[in-house]
Design a protein around this motif. Structure first.
Motif, PDB file in Angstrom:
ATOM      1  N   SER A 149       0.955  -1.185  -0.025  1.00  0.00           N
ATOM      2  CA  SER A 149      -0.032   0.026  -0.003  1.00  0.00           C
ATOM      3  C   SER A 149       0.858   1.263   0.142  1.00  0.00           C
ATOM      4  O   SER A 149       0.389   2.384  -0.141  1.00  0.00           O
ATOM      5  N   GLY A 150       2.217   1.167   0.109  1.00  0.00           N
ATOM      6  CA  GLY A 150       2.980   2.346  -0.037  1.00  0.00           C
ATOM      7  C   GLY A 150       3.840   2.742   1.287  1.00  0.00           C
ATOM      8  O   GLY A 150       4.326   3.866   1.355  1.00  0.00           O
ATOM      9  N   ALA A 151       3.334   2.028   2.336  1.00  0.00           N
ATOM     10  CA  ALA A 151       4.192   2.536   3.682  1.00  0.00           C
ATOM     11  C   ALA A 151       5.562   2.211   3.600  1.00  0.00           C
ATOM     12  O   ALA A 151       6.209   1.367   2.993  1.00  0.00           O
ATOM     13  N   GLY A 152       6.129   3.283   4.551  1.00  0.00           N
ATOM     14  CA  GLY A 152       7.504   3.283   4.546  1.00  0.00           C
ATOM     15  C   GLY A 152       8.118   2.010   5.474  1.00  0.00           C
ATOM     16  O   GLY A 152       7.325   1.510   6.073  1.00  0.00           O
ATOM     17  N   LEU A 211      -7.791  -8.417   8.425  1.00  0.00           N
ATOM     18  CA  LEU A 211      -7.192  -8.275   7.347  1.00  0.00           C
ATOM     19  C   LEU A 211      -7.983  -8.811   6.058  1.00  0.00           C
ATOM     20  O   LEU A 211      -7.712  -8.171   5.035  1.00  0.00           O
ATOM     21  N   ASP A 212      -8.648  -9.807   6.131  1.00  0.00           N
ATOM     22  CA  ASP A 212      -9.581 -10.097   5.127  1.00  0.00           C
ATOM     23  C   ASP A 212     -10.509  -8.917   4.817  1.00  0.00           C
ATOM     24  O   ASP A 212     -11.047  -8.810   3.602  1.00  0.00           O
ATOM     25  N   GLU A 213     -11.039  -8.434   5.741  1.00  0.00           N
ATOM     26  CA  GLU A 213     -11.954  -7.121   5.524  1.00  0.00           C
ATOM     27  C   GLU A 213     -11.400  -6.090   4.726  1.00  0.00           C
ATOM     28  O   GLU A 213     -11.707  -5.314   3.803  1.00  0.00           O
ATOM     29  N   ILE A 214     -10.041  -5.796   5.078  1.00  0.00           N
ATOM     30  CA  ILE A 214      -9.266  -4.625   4.484  1.00  0.00           C
ATOM     31  C   ILE A 214      -8.901  -5.144   3.015  1.00  0.00           C
ATOM     32  O   ILE A 214      -8.920  -4.268   2.102  1.00  0.00           O
ATOM     33  N   ASN A 267      -5.680   7.379  -3.746  1.00  0.00           N
ATOM     34  CA  ASN A 267      -6.935   6.906  -2.948  1.00  0.00           C
ATOM     35  C   ASN A 267      -6.801   7.097  -1.579  1.00  0.00           C
ATOM     36  O   ASN A 267      -7.504   6.378  -0.952  1.00  0.00           O
ATOM     37  N   ALA A 268      -6.810   8.573  -1.607  1.00  0.00           N
ATOM     38  CA  ALA A 268      -7.110   8.981  -0.182  1.00  0.00           C
ATOM     39  C   ALA A 268      -8.634   9.266   0.002  1.00  0.00           C
ATOM     40  O   ALA A 268      -9.338   9.674  -0.932  1.00  0.00           O
ATOM     41  N   THR A 269      -9.292   9.372   1.059  1.00  0.00           N
ATOM     42  CA  THR A 269     -10.563   9.762   1.280  1.00  0.00           C
ATOM     43  C   THR A 269     -10.711  11.199   1.093  1.00  0.00           C
ATOM     44  O   THR A 269      -9.718  11.837   1.145  1.00  0.00           O
ATOM     45  N   PRO A 270     -11.833  11.518   0.423  1.00  0.00           N
ATOM     46  CA  PRO A 270     -12.183  12.971   0.522  1.00  0.00           C
ATOM     47  C   PRO A 270     -11.899  14.023   1.645  1.00  0.00           C
ATOM     48  O   PRO A 270     -11.182  14.888   1.421  1.00  0.00           O
ATOM     49  N   ARG A 271     -11.932  13.408   2.817  1.00  0.00           N
ATOM     50  CA  ARG A 271     -11.670  14.359   4.077  1.00  0.00           C
ATOM     51  C   ARG A 271      -9.951  14.471   4.092  1.00  0.00           C
ATOM     52  O   ARG A 271      -9.460  15.594   4.307  1.00  0.00           O
ATOM     53  N   ALA A 272      -9.441  13.217   3.749  1.00  0.00           N
ATOM     54  CA  ALA A 272      -7.979  13.307   3.709  1.00  0.00           C
ATOM     55  C   ALA A 272      -7.540  14.265   2.696  1.00  0.00           C
ATOM     56  O   ALA A 272      -6.400  14.862   2.815  1.00  0.00           O
ATOM     57  N   ALA A 273      -7.918  14.200   1.469  1.00  0.00           N
ATOM     58  CA  ALA A 273      -7.720  14.900   0.106  1.00  0.00           C
ATOM     59  C   ALA A 273      -7.743  16.480   0.529  1.00  0.00           C
ATOM     60  O   ALA A 273      -7.003  17.205   0.167  1.00  0.00           O
ATOM     61  N   GLY A 274      -8.753  16.585   1.217  1.00  0.00           N
ATOM     62  CA  GLY A 274      -9.206  18.202   1.419  1.00  0.00           C
ATOM     63  C   GLY A 274      -7.877  18.700   2.471  1.00  0.00           C
ATOM     64  O   GLY A 274      -7.566  19.888   2.279  1.00  0.00           O
ATOM     65  N   LEU A 275      -7.564  17.965   3.688  1.00  0.00           N
ATOM     66  CA  LEU A 275      -6.585  18.308   4.290  1.00  0.00           C
ATOM     67  C   LEU A 275      -5.448  18.521   3.718  1.00  0.00           C
ATOM     68  O   LEU A 275      -4.576  19.190   3.984  1.00  0.00           O
ATOM     69  N   ARG A 315      -6.366   2.089   2.012  1.00  0.00           N
ATOM     70  CA  ARG A 315      -5.934   0.723   2.821  1.00  0.00           C
ATOM     71  C   ARG A 315      -4.987   1.002   3.908  1.00  0.00           C
ATOM     72  O   ARG A 315      -4.995   0.249   4.931  1.00  0.00           O
ATOM     73  N   LEU A 316      -4.006   1.931   3.581  1.00  0.00           N
ATOM     74  CA  LEU A 316      -2.994   2.065   4.428  1.00  0.00           C
ATOM     75  C   LEU A 316      -3.723   2.725   5.835  1.00  0.00           C
ATOM     76  O   LEU A 316      -3.017   2.353   7.058  1.00  0.00           O
ATOM     77  N   GLU A 317      -4.428   3.698   5.607  1.00  0.00           N
ATOM     78  CA  GLU A 317      -5.120   4.091   6.812  1.00  0.00           C
ATOM     79  C   GLU A 317      -5.933   3.157   7.545  1.00  0.00           C
ATOM     80  O   GLU A 317      -6.114   3.221   8.912  1.00  0.00           O
ATOM     81  N   ALA A 318      -6.536   2.269   6.893  1.00  0.00           N
ATOM     82  CA  ALA A 318      -7.392   1.149   7.386  1.00  0.00           C
ATOM     83  C   ALA A 318      -6.350   0.083   8.395  1.00  0.00           C
ATOM     84  O   ALA A 318      -6.639  -0.224   9.330  1.00  0.00           O
TER      85      ALA A 318
END
Length: 425
Positions: free
Chosen positions: A17-20, A99-102, A286-294, A75-78
């Protein structure tokens, strides 16, 4: 075996998902403590994980390869929330179910929305690079189609190097067609060739670049080197493809143009375009609209302030970029505390609009330019590459300083393998 397996699965999902590297290691260490392992150590690169799990005198070492790497902020946030909520005596079965749900999460945006976000972001970027309405319109169309092609190719598992070459050719070729058509019908006049670089800025690998710099700051060299190598590979692929197109059709990427507005109107438009560009790149991730706005708010504040420092106060651009990066890191931390969002989801889209993609592609063009003296071409390439190096260094130093100031785990050199105390239920 099951304990170490579920911990490794968590690490693979975060890496894909792109995590460091630090986030992957620390998350696996906490999950390991939650499911009852005494200690957990890991080596992480961009595409591989090697882990060792310990219970008393017994240990189990596993290796895994993650080929489908990318960026998925939702997904990274989840996954981050899952790790944050872990408690002692977590069962392997329950963690596997979570993890299956994510894994079952679908992308937040469809193909059309994703492609349009790319076009809008690159058009905003074009204005920040001194583009006029013709350049911005051509970039909007070219980057939209280019991102649509990239998404389809990645979904079909095409190799990244090949994908970046194809998308570079598609986006730059379409830009040339749109700009030439506008000139042909007489809607505008002048030289619009320089805007072609902005049409492929959606190909800049912002997440791997930022995580590589942060991994380097934490002396995690195996991850930093692998990510930096990937960044150079795909950027070189895009640069070579654009140079090939411009060489065939004899286009000059050094063409310049100037802003029409001035004063406060100019900076207001710059703030708006910074907001639009950061928001568009956040949607691409693929950020949520809230995260994208911030993230867009953070980017608009920091990038406009950077331009004011350079243009109005004469601050060296390297210092201005570094100060802007520190500001982005601090503002991201402030929003994380209020909105419970990961820092990377807020800082990377805001930082991407400062990454100097244009000088890099111009350096590639200069190195391949056979119409001028070799010493002149090499000098132009060296100048552009030097600018790229110092800007990227300033971004890395700024983000690292912000993390050091706001995160105790970054101020102290503590290995992630130290046994963690997980809160009880």
């Amino acid at each position: 075996m099951h304990q170490s397996g579920v911990v490794l699965r968590l690490g693979k999902l975060m890496l894909a998902s792109g995590a460091g590297s630090y986030r992957v290691k620390s998350s696996m260490a906490k999950a390991a403590a939650a499911v009852g392992l005494d200690r957990h150590e890991a080596t992480v690169t961009m595409t591989e994980i090697v882990t060792s799990s310990y219970v008393g005198d017994r240990f189990r070492t596993e290796a895994a390869e993650v080929r489908r790497v990318g960026v998925n902020v939702a997904r990274l946030e989840a996954l981050r929330r899952l790790v944050h909520d872990l408690r002692a005596h977590e069962t392997v079965e329950h963690l596997d179910e979570r993890l299956d749900e994510i894994v079952a999460m679908r992308p937040l945006y469809g193909d059309v929305a994703n492609a349009v976000a790319s076009g809008v972001a690159c058009a905003g970027f074009c204005f920040l690079n001194q583009g006029g309405w013709v350049e911005c319109l051509a970039v909007l169309l070219a980057a939209t189609v280019g991102q649509a092609v990239r998404r389809q190719m990645l979904e079909r598992h095409f190799q990244h190097f090949f994908t970046w070459i194809v998308c570079g050719v598609v986006a730059s070729g379409l830009y040339m067609g749109v700009a030439s058509l506008i000139d042909l019908v007489g809607l505008a006049s002048g030289n619009h060739q320089g805007g072609i670089i902005s049409s492929i800025l959606f190909l800049i690998p912002g997440f791997p670049l930022v995580t590589a710099m942060l991994d380097l700051a934490r002396q995690d060299f195996s991850s930093a080197v692998s990510r930096a190598s990937y960044v150079l590979l795909v950027m070189a692929a895009a640069g070579v493809s654009v140079w090939t197109v411009t060489f065939i059709f004899d286009w000059e990427v050094e063409a310049t143009y100037s802003y029409v507005p001035e004063g406060l109107l100019l900076y207001a438009l710059r703030a708006l375009c910074s907001f639009v560009a950061a928001y568009g790149f956040a949607i691409l991730f693929n950020a949520t609209p809230r995260a994208a706005g911030l993230a867009a708010i953070v980017g608009a504040i920091a990038n406009t302030g950077r331009l004011v420092l350079i243009d109005e106060m004469g601050v060296p651009w390297q210092l201005a970029v570094g100060l802007a990066a520190v500001t982005i890191g601090l503002l991201s931390q402030a929003f994380v505390s209020r909105a419970s969002l990961s820092r990377v989801a807020l800082s990377v889209p805001a930082v991407v609009i400062m990454i100097p993609g244009v000088p890099f592609y111009r350096a590639v063009s200069a190195l391949n330019d056979q119409t001028v003296d070799a010493h002149v071409a090499i000098g132009a390439a060296a100048t552009n590459l030097t600018e790229v190096f110092f800007v990227i260094t300033a971004i890395g130093v700024g983000l690292a300083m912000a993390r050091i100031l706001t995160d105790r785990n970054w101020r102290h050199d503590v290995p992630t393998s130290v046994p963690l105390v997980v809160p009880a239920r």
